[in-house]
Design an enzyme around this catalytic site. Structure first.
Site, PDB file in Angstrom:
ATOM      1  N   TYR A 133     -48.918 -30.294 -71.226  1.00 53.60           N
ATOM      2  CA  TYR A 133     -50.140 -29.813 -70.350  1.00 53.60           C
ATOM      3  C   TYR A 133     -51.104 -30.156 -72.166  1.00 53.60           C
ATOM      4  CZ  TYR A 133     -48.170 -28.396 -66.392  1.00 53.60           C
ATOM      5  OH  TYR A 133     -47.584 -28.560 -65.200  1.00 53.60           O
ATOM      6  N   PRO A 149     -49.996 -25.795 -55.312  1.00 51.69           N
ATOM      7  CA  PRO A 149     -50.133 -25.296 -53.441  1.00 51.69           C
ATOM      8  C   PRO A 149     -50.947 -25.312 -53.365  1.00 51.69           C
ATOM      9  CG  PRO A 149     -50.295 -23.775 -54.897  1.00 51.69           C
ATOM     10  CD  PRO A 149     -50.439 -25.185 -55.978  1.00 51.69           C
TER      11      PRO A 149
END
Length: 326
Positions: free
Chosen positions: A57, A216
């Site tokens: 990342y 999510p």
């Protein structure tokens, strides 16, 4: 805020963790390190002490370094998870992996001879002497998963890693990985607009492996607040976000559900996930302290079985426009 705990292997973690991927430039638009650090510290302060990152990342381990800076002096308060295999080291062969979504393919390398180097780099970036949960980010198509996990197990034996996990694997790969060393968690995409592989969930339950849903909130879509994206936001390449207007119109039905329950759409999406299985630990990310606290508060929401049935009825009618998320 009272923190509800769940178990991943030998780790007790908050029922809702914090996904730090959003805190690196080029993921969800520009952000400076001070704001990123403040977001992580807000999460920790609100009880979101399970922090998920990766060496891939941002450039050169940027996200891990930001996490390390944010938890400096508070290491004992947090559980840190990171991943390896996407930040292929110089001199290593990059193995193409077809994935779809915003990236047609990824380049990975999970050869055993590089695993220790990945971990030592992450330890330096994070400013710690042990990683609580170490994941294989993606299975390497040219390396049997047993070999990658075998090298990971050596890190546990050496005290550099506490628990192991795998991400983005098939049910068979999870079973094979667990056969080499117990898996504390499997990370997979799962949300109200991306069903989990039921067989993967079944195998995880059988083996006692926790399930950590990434994205999510549907890469932010399920919050109901995404109307346009910054030019450097990676979601511009995602088919579902190229059809954002149509998807927003379709999924507006979730707003009525949330309003009836007196909660936000984000809380609805997270509470619904938590009610799917007691071993589920979603890791939403946010850059805004107020939104972080809102997400974490979803762990205290109880959904009645009748409400869950109503939610599932609505979800069964909703079909996203565009390709799969990954």
């Amino acid at each position: 805020m009272t923190t509800t705990l769940r178990r991943l292997g030998e780790l007790d973690v908050p029922a809702i963790g914090f996904g730090a991927m959003v805190l690196s430039p080029g993921m969800y638009g520009e952000i400076d390190d001070d704001r990123a650090v403040a977001a992580i510290q807000a999460a920790v302060g609100a009880g979101g002490t399970f922090i998920d990152t990766s060496d891939a990342y941002g450039e050169g381990g940027h996200n891990e370094r930001v996490v390390g800076r944010a938890i400096r002096g508070r290491r004992d308060e947090v559980t840190v998870a990171t991943k390896f295999g996407l930040a292929v080291p110089d001199g290593a062969e990059a193995h193409p992996l077809k994935v779809g979504y915003a990236f047609e393919e990824l380049l990975v390398n999970a050869e055993p001879k590089y695993v220790r180097g990945y971990a030592e780099s992450s330890l330096r970036n994070l400013g710690t002497d042990v990683i609580d949960l170490y994941y294989l980010h993606f299975p390497d198509p040219q390396v049997p998963i047993e070999e990658s996990v075998g090298a990971m197990a050596e890190l546990v034996a050496d005290g550099k890693v506490r628990q192991l996990g795998v991400c983005n694997v098939t049910p068979d790969e999870l079973r094979r990985a667990h056969g080499v060393h117990p898996m504390a968690a499997v990370q997979t995409e799962w949300s109200m607009w991306r069903p989990v592989d039921p067989e993967l969930l079944e195998v995880a339950r059988e083996l006692g492996v926790g399930v950590v849903p990434w994205s999510p909130l549907g890469a932010g879509f399920l919050t109901g607040s995404v109307r346009e994206l910054d030019a450097d936001d990676f979601r511009n390449n995602a088919p579902r976000f190229k059809n954002l207007e149509a998807n927003n119109a379709s999924y507006a039905a979730l707003q009525a559900l949330a309003a009836d329950l007196g909660i936000t759409r984000s809380q609805l999406a997270l509470a619904w996930l938590l009610h799917q299985d007691p071993a589920v630990v979603p890791i939403p990310g946010s850059r805004t302290p107020a939104h972080i606290e809102e997400n974490l508060a979803a762990a205290e929401i109880t959904l009645h079985p009748d409400t869950l049935a109503r939610i599932d009825t609505v979800l069964a009618r909703l079909k996203p426009v565009g390709g799969t998320l990954l």
